[in-house]
Structure formats: structure tokens, C-alpha cells
Design a protein around this motif. Sequence first.
Motif, PDB file in Angstrom:
ATOM      1  N   ALA A 134      -1.646   6.385   6.802  1.00  0.00           N
ATOM      2  CA  ALA A 134      -0.232   5.940   7.075  1.00  0.00           C
ATOM      3  C   ALA A 134       0.572   6.802   5.628  1.00  0.00           C
ATOM      4  O   ALA A 134       1.724   7.057   5.944  1.00  0.00           O
ATOM      5  CB  ALA A 134       0.085   4.591   7.223  1.00  0.00           C
ATOM      6  N   VAL A 135      -0.191   6.425   4.808  1.00  0.00           N
ATOM      7  CA  VAL A 135       0.572   7.186   3.461  1.00  0.00           C
ATOM      8  C   VAL A 135       0.803   8.503   3.488  1.00  0.00           C
ATOM      9  O   VAL A 135       1.704   9.332   3.098  1.00  0.00           O
ATOM     10  CB  VAL A 135      -0.199   6.622   2.087  1.00  0.00           C
ATOM     11  N   LEU A 136      -0.312   9.312   4.146  1.00  0.00           N
ATOM     12  CA  LEU A 136      -0.245  10.521   4.057  1.00  0.00           C
ATOM     13  C   LEU A 136       0.926  11.086   5.141  1.00  0.00           C
ATOM     14  O   LEU A 136       1.611  11.791   4.982  1.00  0.00           O
ATOM     15  CB  LEU A 136      -1.684  11.201   4.761  1.00  0.00           C
ATOM     16  N   GLN A 137       0.927  10.300   6.275  1.00  0.00           N
ATOM     17  CA  GLN A 137       2.040  10.785   7.042  1.00  0.00           C
ATOM     18  C   GLN A 137       3.259  10.383   6.543  1.00  0.00           C
ATOM     19  O   GLN A 137       4.195  11.261   6.914  1.00  0.00           O
ATOM     20  CB  GLN A 137       1.794   9.797   8.474  1.00  0.00           C
ATOM     21  N   ILE A 138       3.417   9.509   5.887  1.00  0.00           N
ATOM     22  CA  ILE A 138       4.928   9.185   5.273  1.00  0.00           C
ATOM     23  C   ILE A 138       5.199  10.156   4.319  1.00  0.00           C
ATOM     24  O   ILE A 138       6.340  10.903   4.209  1.00  0.00           O
ATOM     25  CB  ILE A 138       5.020   7.659   4.638  1.00  0.00           C
ATOM     26  N   SER A 139       4.137  10.493   3.396  1.00  0.00           N
ATOM     27  CA  SER A 139       4.282  11.890   2.406  1.00  0.00           C
ATOM     28  C   SER A 139       4.615  12.913   3.026  1.00  0.00           C
ATOM     29  O   SER A 139       5.588  13.696   2.583  1.00  0.00           O
ATOM     30  CB  SER A 139       3.095  11.771   1.561  1.00  0.00           C
ATOM     31  N   ASN A 140       3.932  13.415   4.076  1.00  0.00           N
ATOM     32  CA  ASN A 140       4.327  14.451   4.784  1.00  0.00           C
ATOM     33  C   ASN A 140       5.649  14.587   5.351  1.00  0.00           C
ATOM     34  O   ASN A 140       6.315  15.426   5.406  1.00  0.00           O
ATOM     35  CB  ASN A 140       3.437  14.786   6.195  1.00  0.00           C
ATOM     36  N   PHE A 141       6.314  13.428   5.920  1.00  0.00           N
ATOM     37  CA  PHE A 141       7.473  13.240   6.285  1.00  0.00           C
ATOM     38  C   PHE A 141       8.639  13.451   5.311  1.00  0.00           C
ATOM     39  O   PHE A 141       9.567  13.978   5.657  1.00  0.00           O
ATOM     40  CB  PHE A 141       7.661  11.997   7.208  1.00  0.00           C
ATOM     41  N   ILE A 142       8.452  12.775   4.101  1.00  0.00           N
ATOM     42  CA  ILE A 142       9.117  12.701   2.952  1.00  0.00           C
ATOM     43  C   ILE A 142       9.175  14.111   2.724  1.00  0.00           C
ATOM     44  O   ILE A 142      10.447  14.537   2.308  1.00  0.00           O
ATOM     45  CB  ILE A 142       8.749  11.875   1.946  1.00  0.00           C
ATOM     46  N   ASN A 143       8.185  15.027   2.250  1.00  0.00           N
ATOM     47  CA  ASN A 143       8.098  16.169   1.682  1.00  0.00           C
ATOM     48  C   ASN A 143       8.174  17.286   2.564  1.00  0.00           C
ATOM     49  O   ASN A 143       8.927  18.246   2.008  1.00  0.00           O
ATOM     50  CB  ASN A 143       6.822  16.342   1.092  1.00  0.00           C
ATOM     51  N   HIS A 144       8.070  17.100   3.714  1.00  0.00           N
ATOM     52  CA  HIS A 144       8.109  18.486   4.616  1.00  0.00           C
ATOM     53  C   HIS A 144       8.842  18.027   6.131  1.00  0.00           C
ATOM     54  O   HIS A 144       8.995  19.185   6.744  1.00  0.00           O
ATOM     55  CB  HIS A 144       6.795  18.856   5.041  1.00  0.00           C
TER      56      HIS A 144
ATOM     57  N   ILE B 284      -3.507   9.783  -6.021  1.00  0.00           N
ATOM     58  CA  ILE B 284      -3.375   8.347  -6.077  1.00  0.00           C
ATOM     59  C   ILE B 284      -2.066   8.062  -6.903  1.00  0.00           C
ATOM     60  O   ILE B 284      -1.236   7.210  -6.724  1.00  0.00           O
ATOM     61  CB  ILE B 284      -4.639   7.613  -6.486  1.00  0.00           C
ATOM     62  N   GLU B 285      -2.155   8.906  -7.990  1.00  0.00           N
ATOM     63  CA  GLU B 285      -0.956   8.763  -8.825  1.00  0.00           C
ATOM     64  C   GLU B 285       0.420   8.937  -8.233  1.00  0.00           C
ATOM     65  O   GLU B 285       1.416   8.345  -8.590  1.00  0.00           O
ATOM     66  CB  GLU B 285      -0.914   9.661  -9.919  1.00  0.00           C
ATOM     67  N   SER B 286       0.476   9.725  -7.095  1.00  0.00           N
ATOM     68  CA  SER B 286       1.836   9.894  -6.419  1.00  0.00           C
ATOM     69  C   SER B 286       2.412   8.809  -5.712  1.00  0.00           C
ATOM     70  O   SER B 286       3.178   8.671  -4.974  1.00  0.00           O
ATOM     71  CB  SER B 286       1.663  11.147  -5.644  1.00  0.00           C
ATOM     72  N   LEU B 287       1.511   7.787  -5.427  1.00  0.00           N
ATOM     73  CA  LEU B 287       1.757   6.346  -4.565  1.00  0.00           C
ATOM     74  C   LEU B 287       3.100   5.731  -5.321  1.00  0.00           C
ATOM     75  O   LEU B 287       3.531   5.026  -4.477  1.00  0.00           O
ATOM     76  CB  LEU B 287       0.677   5.597  -4.699  1.00  0.00           C
ATOM     77  N   ASN B 288       3.207   5.867  -6.579  1.00  0.00           N
ATOM     78  CA  ASN B 288       4.372   5.348  -7.227  1.00  0.00           C
ATOM     79  C   ASN B 288       5.731   5.570  -6.468  1.00  0.00           C
ATOM     80  O   ASN B 288       6.605   5.098  -6.491  1.00  0.00           O
ATOM     81  CB  ASN B 288       4.386   5.513  -8.697  1.00  0.00           C
ATOM     82  N   VAL B 289       5.732   7.047  -6.158  1.00  0.00           N
ATOM     83  CA  VAL B 289       6.908   7.667  -5.524  1.00  0.00           C
ATOM     84  C   VAL B 289       7.374   6.669  -4.439  1.00  0.00           C
ATOM     85  O   VAL B 289       8.434   6.680  -4.067  1.00  0.00           O
ATOM     86  CB  VAL B 289       6.558   9.127  -5.207  1.00  0.00           C
ATOM     87  N   LEU B 290       6.523   6.343  -3.341  1.00  0.00           N
ATOM     88  CA  LEU B 290       6.730   5.328  -2.408  1.00  0.00           C
ATOM     89  C   LEU B 290       7.793   4.274  -2.503  1.00  0.00           C
ATOM     90  O   LEU B 290       8.290   3.994  -1.750  1.00  0.00           O
ATOM     91  CB  LEU B 290       5.471   4.743  -1.608  1.00  0.00           C
ATOM     92  N   ALA B 291       7.501   3.629  -4.073  1.00  0.00           N
ATOM     93  CA  ALA B 291       8.426   2.543  -4.297  1.00  0.00           C
ATOM     94  C   ALA B 291       9.819   3.006  -4.538  1.00  0.00           C
ATOM     95  O   ALA B 291      10.678   2.256  -4.426  1.00  0.00           O
ATOM     96  CB  ALA B 291       7.965   1.880  -5.306  1.00  0.00           C
TER      97      ALA B 291
END
Length: 127
Positions: free
Chosen positions: A76-86, A101-108
Motif C-alpha cells: 500500500a505504501v508503494l502504491q501511495i508513493s507511486n501515486f504521489i510521485n508519478h 524505509i527512510e522515505s516513510l517520513n514523507v507520508l506524514a
Amino acid sequence: DEVQQLTKHKDNINSLRDIEQRVWPLCRLTVARLHLMKIAQTHVANSESLLNRCRVLRSAAQEARNSSSLRDLLGAVLQISNFINHGAVQSSEGIVRGFSIESLNVLAQFKKNGVSALHYLTLTMMA
């Protein structure tokens, strides 16, 4: 100072008092030898402690590898990241196949109308 006094009698140990004769072998020990003796005394306890910590770490890694919930969460994190970034809605459209894993802070930090991507992820996983 006492060590120097005893070393003066190193050629005639028998002239020393009984207690001085018993202490004499300790006077000849070097700092390195004393350090080695300390390590030898604590080796078993230290190795058992380290082995126990390794067992705990191995168990935690095994649980993480076998967790379907963690796998779903990371998907789910990968899907959200793909949507946010691309702007990719489907995983086949996405450019990114992984994330750090360090990029998870961006979700907040990523927010839309007061709702963060972390909130969205939490609600998605609870449903």
C-alpha cells in the motif's frame, strides 16, 4: 611504589615476608595480561548475551519476512508513493518498484485538505 620495592628483591624472593611472596607474581603482570585475564573472565557471559541478542534479532527478522500484514502495508505504501510521485494509479503504470524505509517520513508530511498520506494509509489498512 610497592611494586618497585618488591622488584628490588626479585633475585632473592625468599627474603620477602610470606604475604610479599604471595603478591610477587602479581607484580610481574603487565597491563595487557591483566586486560586479557579480565576478558577471559567475562567471555562466557558476554558471548551468551550476544548469542541471545542474535537469536532475538533472527526471530524478529523471520517474523517480518513471514508477515502478510507487513507485506500488505508495504504494498500500500508503494502504491501511495507511486501515486504521489508519478500519478500512477495501478502498479503496472508506476515507475518506482521500491522505496527506502527512510522515505516513510514523507507520508506524514504530504497532506491534502488536512489529511496526510499516513492517515490515508491507516484508514486503507483498517478497511
